[in-house]
Scaffold this active site. Structure first.
Site, PDB file in Angstrom:
ATOM      1  N   GLY A 190       0.829  -1.188   0.022  1.00  0.00           N
ATOM      2  CA  GLY A 190       0.123   0.052  -0.103  1.00  0.00           C
ATOM      3  C   GLY A 190       0.781   1.082   0.128  1.00  0.00           C
ATOM      4  CE  LYS A 191       0.642   4.351  -5.864  1.00  0.00           C
ATOM      5  NZ  LYS A 191       2.185   4.274  -6.264  1.00  0.00           N
ATOM      6  NE  ARG A 194      19.157  -3.628   0.028  1.00  0.00           N
ATOM      7  CZ  ARG A 194      19.736  -4.097   1.003  1.00  0.00           C
ATOM      8  NH1 ARG A 194      19.133  -5.216   1.875  1.00  0.00           N
ATOM      9  NH2 ARG A 194      20.786  -3.549   1.553  1.00  0.00           N
ATOM     10  CB  ALA A 220       1.756   0.571   4.696  1.00  0.00           C
ATOM     11  CG  ASN A 230       4.276   7.698 -12.762  1.00  0.00           C
ATOM     12  OD1 ASN A 230       3.529   8.267 -13.388  1.00  0.00           O
ATOM     13  ND2 ASN A 230       4.204   6.384 -12.546  1.00  0.00           N
ATOM     14  N   GLY A 287      15.562   9.599 -13.742  1.00  0.00           N
ATOM     15  CA  GLY A 287      15.922  10.445 -12.793  1.00  0.00           C
ATOM     16  C   GLY A 287      14.440  11.449 -12.584  1.00  0.00           C
ATOM     17  CG  ASP A 336       5.209   4.073  -2.717  1.00  0.00           C
ATOM     18  OD1 ASP A 336       4.674   4.925  -3.040  1.00  0.00           O
ATOM     19  OD2 ASP A 336       4.725   2.727  -2.730  1.00  0.00           O
ATOM     20  CD  GLU A 353      -2.599   2.461  -3.263  1.00  0.00           C
ATOM     21  OE1 GLU A 353      -1.951   2.041  -4.380  1.00  0.00           O
ATOM     22  OE2 GLU A 353      -2.195   2.490  -2.286  1.00  0.00           O
TER      23      GLU A 353
HETATM   24  P1  ATP Z   1       6.590   2.700  -8.608  1.00  0.00           P
HETATM   25  O1  ATP Z   1       5.113   3.213  -8.901  1.00  0.00           O
HETATM   26  O2  ATP Z   1       7.010   1.523  -9.237  1.00  0.00           O
HETATM   27  O3  ATP Z   1       6.724   3.001  -7.237  1.00  0.00           O
HETATM   28  P2  ATP Z   1       6.983   5.213 -10.031  1.00  0.00           P
HETATM   29  O4  ATP Z   1       6.374   5.064 -11.233  1.00  0.00           O
HETATM   30  O5  ATP Z   1       6.026   5.987  -9.054  1.00  0.00           O
HETATM   31  O6  ATP Z   1       7.392   3.820  -9.309  1.00  0.00           O
HETATM   32  P3  ATP Z   1       9.797   5.713 -10.786  1.00  0.00           P
HETATM   33  O7  ATP Z   1       9.863   7.063 -11.738  1.00  0.00           O
HETATM   34  O8  ATP Z   1       9.930   4.499 -11.633  1.00  0.00           O
HETATM   35  O9  ATP Z   1       8.406   5.859 -10.105  1.00  0.00           O
HETATM   36  O10 ATP Z   1      10.994   5.940 -10.026  1.00  0.00           O
HETATM   37  C1  ATP Z   1      10.847   6.760  -8.813  1.00  0.00           C
HETATM   38  C2  ATP Z   1      12.375   7.049  -8.822  1.00  0.00           C
HETATM   39  O11 ATP Z   1      13.003   6.037  -8.406  1.00  0.00           O
HETATM   40  C3  ATP Z   1      13.234   7.579 -10.086  1.00  0.00           C
HETATM   41  O12 ATP Z   1      13.017   9.115 -10.196  1.00  0.00           O
HETATM   42  C4  ATP Z   1      14.541   7.457  -9.832  1.00  0.00           C
HETATM   43  O13 ATP Z   1      15.250   8.481  -9.040  1.00  0.00           O
HETATM   44  C5  ATP Z   1      14.560   5.976  -9.121  1.00  0.00           C
HETATM   45  N1  ATP Z   1      14.494   4.892  -9.819  1.00  0.00           N
HETATM   46  C6  ATP Z   1      13.595   4.376 -10.571  1.00  0.00           C
HETATM   47  N2  ATP Z   1      14.021   3.286 -11.440  1.00  0.00           N
HETATM   48  C7  ATP Z   1      15.501   3.476 -11.448  1.00  0.00           C
HETATM   49  C8  ATP Z   1      16.512   2.778 -11.981  1.00  0.00           C
HETATM   50  N3  ATP Z   1      16.385   1.670 -12.959  1.00  0.00           N
HETATM   51  N4  ATP Z   1      17.704   3.149 -11.790  1.00  0.00           N
HETATM   52  C9  ATP Z   1      18.205   4.050 -11.006  1.00  0.00           C
HETATM   53  N5  ATP Z   1      17.196   4.751 -10.235  1.00  0.00           N
HETATM   54  C10 ATP Z   1      15.914   4.375 -10.275  1.00  0.00           C
END
Ligand code: ATP
Length: 290
Positions: free
Chosen positions: A44-45, A266, A47, A180, A204, A233, A139
């Site tokens: 959950g986002k 991780r 938590a 995102n 980034g 998260d 959520e």
């Molecule tokens: P999720 O919904 O899967 O939690 P998200 O789509 O909200 O993720 P992302 O844009 O995928 O968010 O990732 C958030 C941040 O995590 C990115 O801005 C980056 O800093 C880091 N990140 C994500 N993927 C990578 C990667 N492959 N390598 C390095 N940093 C990453």
């Protein structure tokens, strides 16, 4: 610049049990795919962000709801064990929120979310003190988000995920949105927001103020990407804390990207994390705390 030191970060959000089937390939409609391996995690986002903020060193209180079932007891225990104050997590008459997830070998996924107890979070009982900062996501029911955001006297950050149409008063009130790139494209109303951090996965993140980009940073390098679920998260928790600590936008983005990178290295959406300052220092010095 004035540095705001919140009494606590109040995370108001969802608590789910994530049931994940790791499969060779995702099933088509009506098809059964065998050979799955099952994982059971607290997610959950809400938590995930509460746990990340606590592990980054903040004093965190979580507001949310679970069902009066074994999953609810287990989820609250896991959140408490991460150092979060769980006194405002209600037990309600509905099953604990559950996400059914299938992930194939390429990392592609399918999700079904049953919000259960999350739909019964009661906005009326949520107290946010003067000086407390708030971090929320989408959520929970929108009227709960709106009520908390409107009443919060201090800094409000909203990870506007999953995307949905946002009312004008909410866009105006929120101090920091985090989305995102897909969510940003889906919510044109965010062009009017004061400050929006947009994440671009391995490319980034950027800060956008009233539709104009003010800072952009690359992602931190990761030797092996293990699991990107929950990167957003960890990023959201870290960015909120860095901004609250008074970091300028570009530095705050760099620190949050370093934490996002630690998360993707991780397997879990609630990864172990070091104190926030170490990511800021490591970014400046070009090395990683983990
Ligand atoms: P999720 O919904 O899967 O939690 P998200 O789509 O909200 O993720 P992302 O844009 O995928 O968010 O990732 C958030 C941040 O995590 C990115 O801005 C980056 O800093 C880091 N990140 C994500 N993927 C990578 C990667 N492959 N390598 C390095 N940093 C990453």
């Amino acid at each position: 610049m004035s540095v705001r030191q919140p009494q606590a970060l109040v995370v108001v959000g969802s608590i789910n049990v994530d049931l994940t089937a790791l499969v060779e390939r995702l099933p088509a409609a009506g098809e059964t795919v065998g050979g799955g391996r099952l994982r059971r995690d607290v997610g959950g986002k809400g938590a995930n962000q509460a746990v990340a903020a606590s592990r980054l060193g903040a004093r965190v209180r979580m507001v949310g709801a679970v069902g009066s079932d074994a999953d609810g007891v287990w989820a609250v225990e896991a959140i408490r064990n991460a150092g979060v104050d769980v006194g405002d997590i209600a037990t309600v008459d509905s099953p604990t929120g559950t996400a059914l997830i299938a992930v194939d070998e390429a990392g592609e996924n399918q999700l079904v979310v049953c919000s259960g107890a999350n739909a019964l979070v009661d906005a009326g009982g949520i107290a946010v003190g003067t000086g407390d900062a708030v971090l929320m996501q989408l959520e929970l029911p929108l009227d709960v988000v709106r009520a908390v955001v409107t009443r919060a006297p201090g800094f409000v950050a909203l990870n506007a995920a999953p995307a949905r149409r946002l009312p004008e008063d909410l866009v105006e009130r929120v101090d920091l949105f985090i989305v995102n790139e897909t969510e940003y494209a889906a919510m044109p109303e965010l062009r009017a927001a004061r400050r929006v951090a947009v994440t671009y996965g391995a490319a980034g993140a950027a800060m956008i103020a009233e539709g104009a980009e003010t800072a952009r940073v690359p992602a931190a390098a990761v030797a092996t990407v293990v699991n990107t679920v929950g990167a957003g998260d960890a990023f959201s928790a870290a960015l909120t804390l860095a901004i609250l600590a008074g970091a300028p936008d570009e530095q705050a983005l760099r620190t949050a990207c370093a934490v996002g990178a630690a998360a993707v290295a991780r397997p879990t959406a609630q990864p172990p994390l070091a104190p926030l300052e170490l990511y800021a220092v490591a970014e400046a010095g070009g090395c990683s705390p983990r």
